[in-house]
Design a protein around this motif. Structure first.
Motif, PDB file in Angstrom:
ATOM      1  N   GLN A  10       0.849  -1.184   0.000  1.00 54.06           N
ATOM      2  CA  GLN A  10       0.000   0.000   0.000  1.00 54.06           C
ATOM      3  C   GLN A  10       0.886   1.235   0.000  1.00 54.06           C
ATOM      4  OE1 GLN A  10      -3.444   0.262  -0.188  1.00 54.06           O
ATOM      5  NE2 GLN A  10      -2.907   2.382  -0.496  1.00 54.06           N
ATOM      6  N   TYR A  15      -2.923   5.261   1.988  1.00 50.42           N
ATOM      7  CA  TYR A  15      -3.461   4.599   3.183  1.00 50.42           C
ATOM      8  C   TYR A  15      -2.290   3.955   3.908  1.00 50.42           C
ATOM      9  CZ  TYR A  15      -6.750   1.999   6.125  1.00 50.42           C
ATOM     10  OH  TYR A  15      -7.485   1.504   7.189  1.00 50.42           O
ATOM     11  N   TRP A  17       0.049   2.550   7.333  1.00 49.29           N
ATOM     12  CA  TRP A  17      -0.113   1.676   8.493  1.00 49.29           C
ATOM     13  C   TRP A  17      -0.794   2.447   9.625  1.00 49.29           C
ATOM     14  CZ3 TRP A  17      -0.112  -3.177  10.152  1.00 49.29           C
ATOM     15  CH2 TRP A  17      -0.003  -3.416  11.523  1.00 49.29           C
ATOM     16  N   PHE A  20      -4.420   2.639   9.014  1.00 52.55           N
ATOM     17  CA  PHE A  20      -4.965   1.299   9.233  1.00 52.55           C
ATOM     18  C   PHE A  20      -5.179   1.044  10.727  1.00 52.55           C
ATOM     19  CE2 PHE A  20      -3.699  -3.416   9.209  1.00 52.55           C
ATOM     20  CZ  PHE A  20      -4.955  -3.872   8.836  1.00 52.55           C
ATOM     21  N   ASP A  23      -7.977   3.196  12.101  1.00 51.78           N
ATOM     22  CA  ASP A  23      -9.285   2.666  11.696  1.00 51.78           C
ATOM     23  C   ASP A  23      -9.622   1.351  12.400  1.00 51.78           C
ATOM     24  OD1 ASP A  23      -9.498   4.807   9.973  1.00 51.78           O
ATOM     25  OD2 ASP A  23      -9.046   3.634   8.157  1.00 51.78           O
ATOM     26  N   THR A  26      -9.685  -2.723   8.050  1.00 50.22           N
ATOM     27  CA  THR A  26     -10.262  -2.229   6.801  1.00 50.22           C
ATOM     28  C   THR A  26     -10.660  -3.378   5.898  1.00 50.22           C
ATOM     29  OG1 THR A  26      -9.939  -0.612   5.034  1.00 50.22           O
ATOM     30  CG2 THR A  26      -8.102  -2.092   5.460  1.00 50.22           C
ATOM     31  N   TRP A  28      -9.956  -4.808   2.399  1.00 48.90           N
ATOM     32  CA  TRP A  28      -8.878  -4.685   1.417  1.00 48.90           C
ATOM     33  C   TRP A  28      -9.508  -4.821   0.042  1.00 48.90           C
ATOM     34  CZ3 TRP A  28      -4.632  -2.759   3.274  1.00 48.90           C
ATOM     35  CH2 TRP A  28      -3.532  -2.632   2.425  1.00 48.90           C
ATOM     36  N   PHE A  51       2.277  -5.910   6.193  1.00 49.82           N
ATOM     37  CA  PHE A  51       1.841  -4.658   5.581  1.00 49.82           C
ATOM     38  C   PHE A  51       3.083  -3.914   5.099  1.00 49.82           C
ATOM     39  CE2 PHE A  51       0.162  -0.409   5.295  1.00 49.82           C
ATOM     40  CZ  PHE A  51      -1.233  -0.492   5.242  1.00 49.82           C
TER      41      PHE A  51
END
Length: 139
Positions: A10, A15, A17, A20, A23, A26, A28, A51
């Protein structure tokens, strides 16, 4: 550790880490490559997912886990595309950069090195364990 291991890429500007983690997880979505889609479909609940920040950062930054197995990607206007749900597990104590992976005898065979345009890829248990070892991180 889990039975299967994966790596997703990513761009941190799109977006990261940190996004992520903030949040709490997520969906994907947005994968539009058949091989990457098939990798999403092979992910199982509980599998570990590394990630990777691509483009600017070029480091494996954290470990996530699959919380929901593949389902139709609602962001796709057409075609047979899939998504999975991921949740953060832990940031790596010491992120592992691309140059280290390219020169490591175990990691240099990763799809990240051999198929650099692939966004979602499988890792061997040996590669996953080596990443954690270099990162000085236990999950």
């Amino acid at each position: 550790m889990a039975k299967n291991y994966w790596l997703v890429k990513q761009e941190p500007e799109a977006y990261s880490w940190d996004d992520f983690v903030k949040d709490g997880g997520t969906s994907w979505t947005g994968v539009r490559n058949f091989q990457a889609r098939n990798n999403l479909r092979a992910m199982k609940k509980g599998d570990f997912v590394f990630f990777y920040h691509s483009v600017s950062d070029k480091k494996v930054i954290g470990v996530a886990k699959v919380t929901r197995e593949h389902y139709p990607d609602k962001t796709a206007d057409e075609g047979d595309w899939s998504a999975v749900d991921l949740a953060p597990v832990k940031a790596l104590k010491k992120p592992v950069d691309l140059e280290t992976m390219k020169t490591d005898p175990v990691l240099k065979e990763m799809p990240l090195i051999r198929q650099s345009r692939l966004s979602t890829m499988a890792l061997t248990a040996e590669q996953a364990n080596r990443l954690l070892q270099l990162a000085e991180t236990k999950v």
